[in-house]
Design a protein around this motif. Structure first.
Motif, short mmCIF file in Angstrom:
data_model
loop_
_atom_site.label_atom_id
_atom_site.label_comp_id
_atom_site.label_asym_id
_atom_site.label_seq_id
_atom_site.Cartn_x
_atom_site.Cartn_y
_atom_site.Cartn_z
N ALA A 33 0.76 -1.11 -0.10
CA ALA A 33 -0.03 -0.08 0.00
C ALA A 33 0.93 1.25 -0.03
O ALA A 33 0.30 2.11 -0.38
CB ALA A 33 -0.84 0.11 1.12
N LEU A 34 2.11 1.19 0.48
CA LEU A 34 2.97 2.48 0.56
C LEU A 34 3.46 2.75 -0.69
O LEU A 34 3.66 3.96 -0.90
CB LEU A 34 4.18 1.96 1.60
N SER B 289 1.39 3.10 -3.38
CA SER B 289 0.57 4.07 -3.97
C SER B 289 0.35 5.52 -3.29
O SER B 289 0.33 6.45 -3.83
CB SER B 289 -0.88 3.44 -3.98
N THR B 290 0.78 5.32 -1.91
CA THR B 290 0.51 6.43 -0.89
C THR B 290 2.02 7.09 -0.79
O THR B 290 2.09 8.72 -1.10
CB THR B 290 0.35 6.30 0.32
N ASP B 291 2.95 6.65 -1.10
CA ASP B 291 4.60 7.17 -1.21
C ASP B 291 5.56 6.40 -1.88
O ASP B 291 6.43 5.54 -1.42
CB ASP B 291 5.03 7.34 0.35
N TYR C 281 8.28 3.95 -0.62
CA TYR C 281 8.37 2.61 -0.89
C TYR C 281 9.70 1.83 -1.46
O TYR C 281 10.09 1.05 -1.04
CB TYR C 281 6.93 2.30 -1.81
#
Length: 342
Positions: A298-299, A301-303, A307
């Protein structure tokens, strides 16, 4: 050269090949020019040592500590640890090495060929003991244990029977029961480690190395050579590293308690020795926050940049803790509490 000059025990021959004139470890390129240790594999290793140093400082109730790197190479570990610590601690750094001080080394690092007295902090020896020269023994066809002698080209022959303290060490730590069985006689390493630990007034002494314990000694020893990143036959001519795995349980005097069964874990050392612990590098680094776990997807997509950094860090951590690789190294830790009578 006549035969009496040509043949030597492996301890004498290795000492000359590694540390004599034009010896392998005195070359300008240093060990990093020929093989890769945990120090060179990832900055995570130095960061973990920095955290360990912080733990020791907290135990001692001080923010001014000694850090002694035994077998310091060209100062790579000390340089990285000092950078990782930053201004959080006042570190008196000592590099213990037989080679000359390298140009451009951080001026805070004191370069010396012996462990200073009265160390209060962390004494750390990464892949030092495996290069303390030792003699090699082999059981002949009749079962008599004899010293192995070597010529400058690496040719071997059996010499005199092993007697005295060397025979006692083998009987206690590495018995040779079958013809052809071989062992490296670790007494010089035990003595070198005991002398280093004796310089510790308070704190911890940690030895990290290729190692084995009594329950799982290799039947034919581990003597080998390294040159330019490749394993090669051990030839004591100064052209390659000559090394052997370390009987770290013997160095720690772990004959009483769990160490007597060849296990790793906490154990009481022998009389007069600080209490000791023997664990794998995988476990030791895990305690210090080094994990090979992949970051959550998930990281990404957010960062995305975070990542990628976390994924690279996880890959480096995985190398440091890998089974069948660096993670199988053993860490011998001996603690000397402040105020301990020595």
């Amino acid at each position: 050269m006549d035969e009496t000059c040509q043949w030597q025990g492996w301890r004498e021959a290795t000492e000359r090949a590694l540390y004599g004139p034009r010896g392998f470890y005195l070359r300008p390129e240093g060990p990093a020019g020929h093989f890769r240790t945990s120090v060179h594999a990832s900055p995570l290793f130095a960061a973990a040592v920095a955290r360990l140093l912080g733990e020791v400082a907290e135990e001692l109730g001080t923010d001014a500590v000694d850090l002694v790197d035994v077998g310091a190479g060209r100062g790579e570990l000390l340089t990285a640890v000092l950078a990782a610590v930053g201004s959080s601690l006042t570190v008196r750094a000592y590099a213990v090495e037989r080679a000359a001080r390298p140009a451009g080394l951080d001026p805070r690092v004191e370069w010396t060929d012996r462990v200073p007295r009265g160390v209060r902090g962390l004494l750390f020896a990464n892949e030092w003991l495996d290069n303390v020269p030792v003699d090699v023994a082999e059981a002949d066809a009749e079962g008599t244990v004899r010293y192995v002698e070597v010529a400058p080209d690496g040719t071997e022959r059996l010499g005199a029977p092993v007697t005295g303290p060397d025979a006692d060490w083998l009987a206690r730590w590495w018995p040779l029961r079958e013809p052809g069985a071989r062992a490296e006689i670790g007494r010089p390493r035990d003595a070198a480690w005991a002398a280093a630990v004796a310089r510790l007034a308070a704190g911890r002494a940690v030895a990290v190395d290729y190692a084995h314990v009594r329950a799982s000694r290799p039947p034919f020893g581990t003597l080998t050579g390294f040159r330019a990143g490749r394993e090669v036959p051990p030839v004591p001519d100064g052209g390659c590293d000559v090394t052997a795995h370390v009987a770290l349980d013997a160095c720690g005097g772990l004959a009483a308690g769990p160490g007597d069964r060849g296990e790793t874990g906490a154990a009481q050392a022998g009389p007069g020795l600080p209490r000791a612990e023997l664990v794998t590098q995988r476990e030791a680094l895990g305690r210090l926050g080094v994990s090979g776990e992949r970051p959550p997807l998930a990281l990404a997509s957010t960062d995305p940049a975070g990542y990628v950094r976390a994924l690279a860090s996880a890959g480096e951590a995985a190398e440091l803790t890998a089974r069948g690789g660096l993670g199988d190294f053993l860490w011998l830790t001996q603690r000397v509490p402040a105020g301990t009578a020595r």
